[in-house]
Design a protein around this motif. Structure first.
Motif, PDB file in Angstrom:
ATOM      1  N   GLY A 231      -9.704  26.679  23.569  1.00  0.00           N
ATOM      2  CA  GLY A 231     -10.400  27.020  24.807  1.00  0.00           C
ATOM      3  C   GLY A 231      -9.541  27.814  25.771  1.00  0.00           C
ATOM      4  N   SER A 232      -8.331  28.116  25.380  1.00  0.00           N
ATOM      5  CA  SER A 232      -7.405  28.873  26.224  1.00  0.00           C
ATOM      6  C   SER A 232      -7.776  30.352  26.254  1.00  0.00           C
ATOM      7  CB  SER A 232      -5.971  28.710  25.694  1.00  0.00           C
ATOM      8  OG  SER A 232      -5.918  28.977  24.310  1.00  0.00           O
ATOM      9  N   THR A 233      -7.223  31.060  27.225  1.00  0.00           N
ATOM     10  CA  THR A 233      -7.514  32.495  27.335  1.00  0.00           C
ATOM     11  C   THR A 233      -6.716  33.306  26.316  1.00  0.00           C
ATOM     12  OG1 THR A 233      -5.819  32.686  29.051  1.00  0.00           O
ATOM     13  CG2 THR A 233      -8.087  32.352  29.778  1.00  0.00           C
ATOM     14  N   GLN A 234      -5.606  32.741  25.848  1.00  0.00           N
ATOM     15  CA  GLN A 234      -4.791  33.392  24.825  1.00  0.00           C
ATOM     16  C   GLN A 234      -4.475  32.393  23.718  1.00  0.00           C
ATOM     17  OE1 GLN A 234      -1.354  34.813  26.973  1.00  0.00           O
ATOM     18  NE2 GLN A 234      -2.407  36.651  27.688  1.00  0.00           N
ATOM     19  N   ARG A 235      -4.113  32.888  22.558  1.00  0.00           N
ATOM     20  CA  ARG A 235      -3.761  32.002  21.456  1.00  0.00           C
ATOM     21  C   ARG A 235      -2.523  31.186  21.815  1.00  0.00           C
ATOM     22  NH1 ARG A 235      -5.010  34.784  15.578  1.00  0.00           N
ATOM     23  NH2 ARG A 235      -6.952  35.865  16.180  1.00  0.00           N
ATOM     24  N   LEU A 236      -2.476  29.974  21.297  1.00  0.00           N
ATOM     25  CA  LEU A 236      -1.353  29.096  21.585  1.00  0.00           C
ATOM     26  C   LEU A 236      -0.193  29.385  20.637  1.00  0.00           C
ATOM     27  CD1 LEU A 236      -3.189  25.666  22.049  1.00  0.00           C
ATOM     28  CD2 LEU A 236      -2.609  27.374  23.782  1.00  0.00           C
ATOM     29  N   PRO A 237       1.029  29.369  21.147  1.00  0.00           N
ATOM     30  CA  PRO A 237       2.199  29.573  20.287  1.00  0.00           C
ATOM     31  C   PRO A 237       2.265  28.552  19.156  1.00  0.00           C
ATOM     32  CG  PRO A 237       2.817  29.706  22.605  1.00  0.00           C
ATOM     33  CD  PRO A 237       1.410  29.205  22.564  1.00  0.00           C
ATOM     34  N   GLN A 238       1.776  27.345  19.424  1.00  0.00           N
ATOM     35  CA  GLN A 238       1.810  26.291  18.402  1.00  0.00           C
ATOM     36  C   GLN A 238       0.768  26.517  17.301  1.00  0.00           C
ATOM     37  OE1 GLN A 238       1.509  25.875  21.648  1.00  0.00           O
ATOM     38  NE2 GLN A 238       2.958  24.353  22.425  1.00  0.00           N
ATOM     39  N   LEU A 239      -0.280  27.316  17.607  1.00  0.00           N
ATOM     40  CA  LEU A 239      -1.348  27.598  16.642  1.00  0.00           C
ATOM     41  C   LEU A 239      -1.669  29.092  16.645  1.00  0.00           C
ATOM     42  CD1 LEU A 239      -3.726  24.629  17.617  1.00  0.00           C
ATOM     43  CD2 LEU A 239      -2.236  24.727  15.611  1.00  0.00           C
ATOM     44  N   PRO A 240      -0.713  29.920  16.258  1.00  0.00           N
ATOM     45  CA  PRO A 240      -0.899  31.374  16.374  1.00  0.00           C
ATOM     46  C   PRO A 240      -2.023  31.949  15.512  1.00  0.00           C
ATOM     47  CG  PRO A 240       1.034  30.857  15.049  1.00  0.00           C
ATOM     48  CD  PRO A 240       0.572  29.559  15.661  1.00  0.00           C
ATOM     49  N   ASP A 241      -2.424  31.226  14.465  1.00  0.00           N
ATOM     50  CA  ASP A 241      -3.470  31.736  13.570  1.00  0.00           C
ATOM     51  C   ASP A 241      -4.875  31.305  13.984  1.00  0.00           C
ATOM     52  OD1 ASP A 241      -1.518  32.943  11.978  1.00  0.00           O
ATOM     53  OD2 ASP A 241      -1.253  31.125  10.760  1.00  0.00           O
ATOM     54  N   VAL A 242      -4.970  30.483  15.037  1.00  0.00           N
ATOM     55  CA  VAL A 242      -6.284  30.013  15.484  1.00  0.00           C
ATOM     56  C   VAL A 242      -6.771  30.878  16.641  1.00  0.00           C
ATOM     57  CG1 VAL A 242      -7.600  28.081  16.413  1.00  0.00           C
ATOM     58  CG2 VAL A 242      -5.749  27.657  14.776  1.00  0.00           C
ATOM     59  N   ALA A 243      -7.907  31.503  16.457  1.00  0.00           N
ATOM     60  CA  ALA A 243      -8.463  32.390  17.491  1.00  0.00           C
ATOM     61  C   ALA A 243      -9.089  31.584  18.628  1.00  0.00           C
ATOM     62  CB  ALA A 243      -9.507  33.309  16.870  1.00  0.00           C
ATOM     63  N   THR A 244      -9.120  32.173  19.798  1.00  0.00           N
ATOM     64  CA  THR A 244      -9.758  31.534  20.954  1.00  0.00           C
ATOM     65  C   THR A 244     -11.273  31.623  20.811  1.00  0.00           C
ATOM     66  OG1 THR A 244      -9.885  33.569  22.260  1.00  0.00           O
ATOM     67  CG2 THR A 244      -7.823  32.297  22.395  1.00  0.00           C
ATOM     68  N   VAL A 245     -11.977  30.830  21.612  1.00  0.00           N
ATOM     69  CA  VAL A 245     -13.438  30.909  21.625  1.00  0.00           C
ATOM     70  C   VAL A 245     -13.859  32.305  22.064  1.00  0.00           C
ATOM     71  CG1 VAL A 245     -15.554  30.042  22.719  1.00  0.00           C
ATOM     72  CG2 VAL A 245     -13.734  28.442  22.085  1.00  0.00           C
ATOM     73  N   ALA A 246     -13.153  32.853  23.043  1.00  0.00           N
ATOM     74  CA  ALA A 246     -13.476  34.194  23.543  1.00  0.00           C
ATOM     75  C   ALA A 246     -13.366  35.238  22.449  1.00  0.00           C
ATOM     76  CB  ALA A 246     -12.549  34.538  24.707  1.00  0.00           C
ATOM     77  N   GLU A 247     -12.352  35.114  21.606  1.00  0.00           N
ATOM     78  CA  GLU A 247     -12.163  36.076  20.514  1.00  0.00           C
ATOM     79  C   GLU A 247     -13.263  35.974  19.467  1.00  0.00           C
ATOM     80  OE1 GLU A 247      -7.682  36.933  19.380  1.00  0.00           O
ATOM     81  OE2 GLU A 247      -7.953  34.777  19.695  1.00  0.00           O
ATOM     82  N   GLN A 248     -13.896  34.827  19.396  1.00  0.00           N
ATOM     83  CA  GLN A 248     -14.877  34.603  18.334  1.00  0.00           C
ATOM     84  C   GLN A 248     -16.315  34.785  18.815  1.00  0.00           C
ATOM     85  OE1 GLN A 248     -13.808  31.502  15.312  1.00  0.00           O
ATOM     86  NE2 GLN A 248     -12.300  30.855  16.839  1.00  0.00           N
ATOM     87  N   GLY A 249     -16.474  35.683  19.771  1.00  0.00           N
ATOM     88  CA  GLY A 249     -17.824  36.078  20.164  1.00  0.00           C
ATOM     89  C   GLY A 249     -18.295  35.656  21.529  1.00  0.00           C
ATOM     90  N   PHE A 250     -17.384  35.048  22.348  1.00  0.00           N
ATOM     91  CA  PHE A 250     -17.807  34.584  23.667  1.00  0.00           C
ATOM     92  C   PHE A 250     -16.810  35.030  24.735  1.00  0.00           C
ATOM     93  CE2 PHE A 250     -19.418  31.806  20.400  1.00  0.00           C
ATOM     94  CZ  PHE A 250     -20.770  31.737  20.693  1.00  0.00           C
ATOM     95  N   PRO A 251     -16.839  36.311  25.078  1.00  0.00           N
ATOM     96  CA  PRO A 251     -15.888  36.867  26.051  1.00  0.00           C
ATOM     97  C   PRO A 251     -15.896  36.109  27.372  1.00  0.00           C
ATOM     98  CG  PRO A 251     -17.158  38.609  25.002  1.00  0.00           C
ATOM     99  CD  PRO A 251     -17.803  37.316  24.605  1.00  0.00           C
ATOM    100  N   GLY A 252     -14.726  35.870  27.928  1.00  0.00           N
ATOM    101  CA  GLY A 252     -14.609  35.197  29.213  1.00  0.00           C
ATOM    102  C   GLY A 252     -14.628  33.681  29.133  1.00  0.00           C
ATOM    103  N   PHE A 253     -14.835  33.128  27.950  1.00  0.00           N
ATOM    104  CA  PHE A 253     -14.889  31.674  27.798  1.00  0.00           C
ATOM    105  C   PHE A 253     -13.503  31.078  28.017  1.00  0.00           C
ATOM    106  CE2 PHE A 253     -14.801  27.590  25.753  1.00  0.00           C
ATOM    107  CZ  PHE A 253     -16.093  27.096  25.795  1.00  0.00           C
ATOM    108  N   GLU A 254     -13.448  30.026  28.839  1.00  0.00           N
ATOM    109  CA  GLU A 254     -12.191  29.303  29.063  1.00  0.00           C
ATOM    110  C   GLU A 254     -12.502  27.834  29.334  1.00  0.00           C
ATOM    111  OE1 GLU A 254      -8.253  29.132  32.000  1.00  0.00           O
ATOM    112  OE2 GLU A 254      -9.852  30.576  32.388  1.00  0.00           O
TER     113      GLU A 254
END
Length: 330
Positions: A231-254
């Motif tokens: 749910g973060s605005t950017q990918r987490l360093p601990q999970l670099p391969d996991v995309a954010t909700v915003a990246e997966q089709g929901f711009p601005g989601f946080e």
């Protein structure tokens, strides 16, 4: 001692001395350094969640800075209301509580008669930390990312379930927020805290959940849960391969959980001033920053005025979400 006059003079002096001592007592008491005994730091949720991690890290640093033990006490129940009411009524100047998105920004809108006032009954000390919400599924769920989960949920509406730490909890809000954005029907199963919820999620009795990163990173890294989005605005360093909700089709989601420090409204101005100063030092100390970063939590530490403004903004934001999702207390 046999001289009556001398005895009377001595008695008068003694009486005067006692009177002077009594007059000085209130002033001396008021100037007693604070804290003068251990501080109880109440967490209004069961052990095992992000709230515990933030509270215990803060307590450890405050113990060092204040020179008195700060001990954490978990007191769950009624969406945090039981603990909030108890601390609001505390008069010992040595009781604090962990502020939270649920108890401060959501409960006012899901309870018709809230037994406490989040603004009038408490003083906002400082925003301690923000914790990204992670959207996870049990490994048995055939969805590798958010897009696949959405497709699966839409193909069998109401058959998938997600758990939360309770009605109005951060996890409940986070998943309802996602459901509203993605137009999903996924069954909500409320628990009494993150710990009990995780027990069923790890056992596969739940399909999904949204949980603060701090509480589940270890389970994700161990392969016991699969993170499908952050749910973060950017990918987490601990999970670099996991995309954010915003990246997966929901711009601005946080979606981030947040935790702060609240004191009862009757905490004196002098004590409040010292607490606010030391609390900021505590959350920004190297030890605290290291512990929080290790669990993907972002330390903050701001002024009481800034924190109060933040709470007001969050209340406005989540009032709309609660009304749209028709969230009700259990």
């Amino acid at each position: 001692m046999n001289n009556p006059a001398w005895t009377r003079r001595q008695l008068l002096k003694a009486t005067a001395a006692l009177g002077a001592g009594s007059a000085l007592t209130p002033g001396a008491f008021a100037q007693t350094p604070w804290p003068s005994k251990s501080i109880r730091f109440v967490v209004p949720f069961a052990p095992g969640g992000s709230s515990d991690i933030v509270a215990r890290s803060t307590a450890a640093e405050l113990t060092r800075l204040l020179g008195q033990s700060v001990f954490v006490e978990n007191k769950p129940g009624a969406a945090g209301n039981i603990a909030m009411v108890e601390v609001a009524r505390a008069e010992d100047q040595h009781t604090l509580i962990l502020g939270h998105i649920g108890t401060l920004a959501v409960n006012p809108y899901i309870f018709s008669k809230l037994p406490y006032d989040p603004i009038k009954d408490f003083q906002a000390v400082t925003l301690l930390a923000k914790v990204p919400s992670l959207y996870v599924v049990h490994p048995s769920v055939p969805a590798k990312n958010l897009k696949e989960f959405i497709a699966l949920a839409r193909s069998q509406p109401g058959k998938l379930s997600y758990g939360s730490a309770g009605n109005g909890s951060a996890g409940h809000l986070a998943f309802e927020y996602l459901k509203a954005k993605a137009d999903l029907f996924v069954l909500h199963v409320p628990y009494r805290g993150t710990g009990p919820q995780l027990t069923d999620l790890l056992a596969g009795r739940l399909d999904a959940a949204s949980v603060g990163a701090s509480a589940i990173l270890a389970h994700i890294k161990a392969g016991k849960l699969r993170c499908i989005a952050t749910g973060s605005t950017q990918r987490l360093p601990q999970l670099p391969d996991v995309a954010t909700v915003a990246e997966q089709g929901f711009p601005g989601f946080e979606m981030t959980q947040w935790y702060g420090l609240q004191a009862p409204a009757n905490l004196t101005a002098a004590n409040m001033a010292r607490l606010a100063t030391e609390a900021v030092k505590a959350v920004r100390s190297p030890g605290s920053v290291e512990r929080l970063h290790a669990d993907a939590a972002e330390p903050v530490g701001n002024s009481p005025a800034e924190y109060a403004q933040f709470i007001a903004a969050e209340q406005k934001r989540w009032k709309a979400v609660v009304e749209r999702a028709k969230i009700q207390p259990a």
